[in-house]
Design an enzyme around this catalytic site. Structure first.
Site, PDB file in Angstrom:
ATOM      1  N   GLU A  65      -6.815  -7.589  -0.525  1.00 46.07           N
ATOM      2  CA  GLU A  65      -7.281  -7.653   0.863  1.00 46.07           C
ATOM      3  C   GLU A  65      -8.762  -7.299   0.866  1.00 46.07           C
ATOM      4  O   GLU A  65      -9.144  -6.233   0.388  1.00 46.07           O
ATOM      5  CB  GLU A  65      -6.532  -6.646   1.745  1.00 46.07           C
ATOM      6  CG  GLU A  65      -5.049  -6.890   1.832  1.00 46.07           C
ATOM      7  CD  GLU A  65      -4.347  -5.841   2.705  1.00 46.07           C
ATOM      8  OE1 GLU A  65      -5.032  -5.061   3.414  1.00 46.07           O
ATOM      9  OE2 GLU A  65      -3.110  -5.786   2.664  1.00 46.07           O
ATOM     10  N   GLU A  98       0.808  -1.223   0.000  1.00 44.30           N
ATOM     11  CA  GLU A  98       0.000   0.000   0.000  1.00 44.30           C
ATOM     12  C   GLU A  98       0.843   1.277   0.000  1.00 44.30           C
ATOM     13  O   GLU A  98       0.901   2.010   0.997  1.00 44.30           O
ATOM     14  CB  GLU A  98      -0.966   0.020   1.197  1.00 44.30           C
ATOM     15  CG  GLU A  98      -2.059  -1.014   1.089  1.00 44.30           C
ATOM     16  CD  GLU A  98      -3.171  -0.822   2.118  1.00 44.30           C
ATOM     17  OE1 GLU A  98      -2.944  -0.159   3.137  1.00 44.30           O
ATOM     18  OE2 GLU A  98      -4.274  -1.338   1.874  1.00 44.30           O
TER      19      GLU A  98
HETATM   20  C1  GAL Z   1      -4.456  -2.471   5.017  1.00 43.54           C
HETATM   21  C2  GAL Z   1      -3.059  -3.034   5.151  1.00 43.54           C
HETATM   22  C3  GAL Z   1      -3.036  -4.299   5.983  1.00 43.54           C
HETATM   23  C4  GAL Z   1      -3.874  -4.108   7.217  1.00 43.54           C
HETATM   24  C5  GAL Z   1      -5.274  -3.742   6.829  1.00 43.54           C
HETATM   25  C6  GAL Z   1      -6.223  -3.592   7.978  1.00 43.54           C
HETATM   26  O1  GAL Z   1      -4.411  -1.109   4.769  1.00 43.54           O
HETATM   27  O2  GAL Z   1      -2.500  -3.309   3.903  1.00 43.54           O
HETATM   28  O3  GAL Z   1      -1.705  -4.609   6.338  1.00 43.54           O
HETATM   29  O4  GAL Z   1      -3.305  -3.142   8.030  1.00 43.54           O
HETATM   30  O5  GAL Z   1      -5.235  -2.514   6.157  1.00 43.54           O
HETATM   31  O6  GAL Z   1      -7.510  -3.270   7.532  1.00 43.54           O
END
Ligand code: GAL
Length: 678
Positions: free
Chosen positions: A313, A142
């Protein structure tokens, strides 16, 4: 579409790994992302490498037939790195150092850190680059998260001065381009150029835009340094990065030019509570996410790497980082999965396998609870996987898809939309620097409203880069193209001449040149070749002020926030009370010179669709549909149960005889249906 999960073997005892891997396979998961924060475990002290545990973890997952996306660990440099490079930290806009103790503590312009990254990535790629389980690499994690896109360090300043010297022939040319004669801001040499911060009042917008472009280029170079290493030592494996939602701090189209797949991290409820300022949306969508929020980003990232995109994610339950973190309604995790499928995702991967009982994200849900028992999302993901299997079997039986293809559907081929919304990151930066619609106006937010209106009319939409070909689109919409670009004009003229494309232009289009100056012939600059008008005034309006324009036959259009006064021989479609015209059109090119309120926007977009010969039905705020390949899907985001036969009809090939392949004919909140598109 395959499903996957983000897994942190380094957080759990090794005895657990095989149990986890087996359970992942049984749940139907196939793609596992690991390693992206593990630098301190891979190299606990400088040069002391311990890759064996990672090899054992990869082998354990591989034994269950799982594929690996290996993350480069460069978002979390270990503590010893700071002792070695005390100057590597970024500096924020107020001059504060972004210190160690969380993550992303580095400045994109600090060259010795880039060398450290190349070193660790080389070692990892040499070790795992040809491992049969490793199908792809994720660079870093990110870019830009936690406001790290832009650093104001002394290294960034030096790099910026150099960057400027490459953009202009001489410092005099830069002075001229930026208009530095204003307030005696002229420089004699590049090394006099400062940071666009810490000034008495606002710094020159040309200076700010240049710094934005420079910072974006630094991210691209940082990423490319890793990509080059991976291509050399791990040839043939895909390289991807996980981008974010509602995030425009750098040009993702440019960074994507060096990647194979654009992936993004989708947290629908987090985004709604953090970013959406509409109280009605907050109330009705707090447990479902906005009906157009995920799909907007799916379509945006589909346009970044020639159609190849994933969700890396996906929110599985409450998150930990938004102002409020509600729990999704039952079924939403499954729905979000199907929605990604409908927009052409190759992979939908969940964050994270198991809830962490320690450190910053303890209240962030996973597929498993921290005690390793299954949470709600585990059951919904297992269901999604069973259903994806059913759909694939059905498709093969009916010869709907090529059984041999790596992925069931290639998004670029199977998702042809009639509508393109041009998305220009620099164009949004230009508006954000001096918001033309006042301090509450968001260029990104307005673009999402335009997108949402198209979706409410039941249309598939492509969100395309500013240099994408526009040929064969029936409707092209410009609402972020603030920069006057000859290449965009050429693409528009080609589309118009060859495809008779309807072109819809919103306020601010082509209103600045690349140096942040008003075009000599006034906005919309070169686009005056498409429609003969000039913007002679632009005003922003306070939130409570709504203006109504009326047609000769008493139709009304409500607008607010931002309005432009137009000089033209064309007759406007409607007129405001103070005689400013509203909405000019010439041979299928439209200029909408104010920000329409929601219902007006819906009506105007509906008119464009009809003119472009795109079938449309108003689905209301809660129901959405998308066509992909041989299928059509529907999603219900609302509390009221929807009977698809009543709400969709012949246009969407849904009637009393339609047999639903997955889901049901009536949808409760959070439910989906899949049927043959016909
Ligand atoms: C994203 C990140 C992850 C985790 C997640 C939590 O922004 O890539 O590592 O922190 O958020 O929602």
């Amino acid at each position: 579409m395959k499903t996957g999960v983000c897994y942190y073997p380094e957080h759990w005892p090794e005895e657990r790994w095989a149990i986890d891997a087996k359970q992942m396979r049984e749940m139907g998961l196939q793609v596992i992302r690991i390693g992206e924060f593990a630098w301190s475990k891979l190299e606990n002290h400088e040069g002391q490498l311990s890759f064996d545990w990672l090899e054992r973890a990869i082998d354990t997952l591989h034994n269950e037939g799982l594929s690996i996306v290996l993350g480069t660990p460069t978002a979390t440099p270990p503590r010893w790195m700071l002792d070695k490079h005390p100057d590597m930290l970024a500096v924020d806009i107020n001059g504060r150092i972004r210190d160690f103790g969380s993550r992303r503590h580095y400045c994109f312009s600090y060259q010795p850190y880039i060398e450290e990254c190349k070193r660790i990535v080389t070692l990892l790629a040499q070790k795992f680059g040809t491992h049969p389980a490793v199908i792809a690499w994720q660079t870093d994690n990110e870019y830009g998260c936690h406001e790290t896109s832009i650093s104001y360090s002394k290294h960034a300043l030096t790099a910026f001065q150099h960057w400027c010297s490459e953009q202009y022939d001489s410092i005099h040319q830069l002075n001229e381009a930026w208009g530095n004669v204003f307030w005696s801001m002229e420089y004699d040499s590049y090394d006099q150029i400062g940071l666009p911060t810490g000034t008495v009042t606002e710094s020159n917008p040309s200076h700010q835009l240049a710094y934005w472009r420079f910072s974006s280029d630094q991210i691209r170079s940082f990423n490319k340094a890793q990509v080059d290493v991976l291509r050399e030592h791990s040839p043939g494996k895909d390289v991807l990065h996980n981008f974010m939602g509602n995030f425009v701090e750098f040009d993702h189209h440019l960074v994507s030019k060096d990647l194979d797949i654009a992936t993004w991290d989708n947290y629908p409820l987090g985004f709604l509570t953090r970013d959406n300022t509409d109280p009605l949306d907050q109330e009705r969508f707090s447990r479902t996410g906005h009906p157009d929020g995920s799909s907007f980003h799916h379509d945006l990232y589909r346009g970044c790497c020639n159609g190849r995109w994933w969700v890396m994610e996906q929110q599985p339950g409450p998150v930990n980082w938004a102002p409020y973190n509600p729990s999704p309604v039952d079924g939403m995790v499954r729905l979000w999965g199907w929605e990604a499928f409908a927009h052409g995702a190759e992979v939908m991967s969940y964050f994270r396998w198991r809830q962490a009982p320690f450190a910053q994200e303890q209240t962030h849900a996973g597929l498993l609870l921290s005690d390793a028992t299954e949470d709600v999302a585990a059951r919904e993901v297992a269901q999604l996987n069973r259903e994806l299997q059913t759909l694939q079997t059905h498709a093969k039986a009916h010869s709907l898809i090529d059984a041999g293809s790596q992925y069931a559907i290639n998004a670029a081929d199977s998702l042809k939309s009639d509508i393109a919304i041009v998305f220009d990151y620099a164009g949004i930066a230009i508006q954000d620097i001096q918001p033309p619609g006042g301090q509450h106006f968001s260029a990104l937010g307005f673009c999402q409203k335009v997108y949402g209106a198209c979706r409410q009319w039941g249309a598939n939409v492509d969100v395309v880069s500013p240099d994408a070909s526009l040929l064969s689109y029936k409707l092209v919409i410009l609402c972020t193209s603030t920069e006057d670009k000859p290449a965009l004009l050429e693409n528009l003229l080609n589309a118009k001449n060859q495809s008779n494309t309807v072109i819809a232009i919103f306020p601010g289009t082509a209103s600045r040149n690349s140096n942040y100056r008003i075009p000599e012939i006034l906005p919309p600059g070169g686009l005056q070749e498409l429609i003969a008008l000039r913007v002679i005034r632009s005003e922003s309006l306070p939130p409570h002020e709504s203006l109504t324009a009326q047609t000769d036959d008493n139709q009304t259009f409500a607008c607010g926030q931002w309005r432009e006064c137009i000089q033209s021989d064309l007759k406007p479609a409607a007129v405001f009370e103070d005689n400013w015209g509203f909405h000019y059109a010439d041979k299928r090119t439209h200029y909408v010179n104010a920000i329409p309120e929601n219902s007006t926007l819906l009506k105007i977009i509906g008119d464009f669709l009809r003119e472009a010969d795109i079938d449309a039905v108003d689905l209301g705020p809660y129901l959405r549909t998308q066509r992909i390949g041989p299928w059509r899907l529907a999603f219900n985001y609302g509390m009221e149960t929807v009977d698809l036969a009543n709400n969709l009809g012949p246009l969407f090939n849904f009637d009393d005889q339609t047999s639903v392949i997955i889901g049901s004919r009536t949808l409760h909140q959070g439910e989906i249906a899949v049927w043959a598109a016909g």
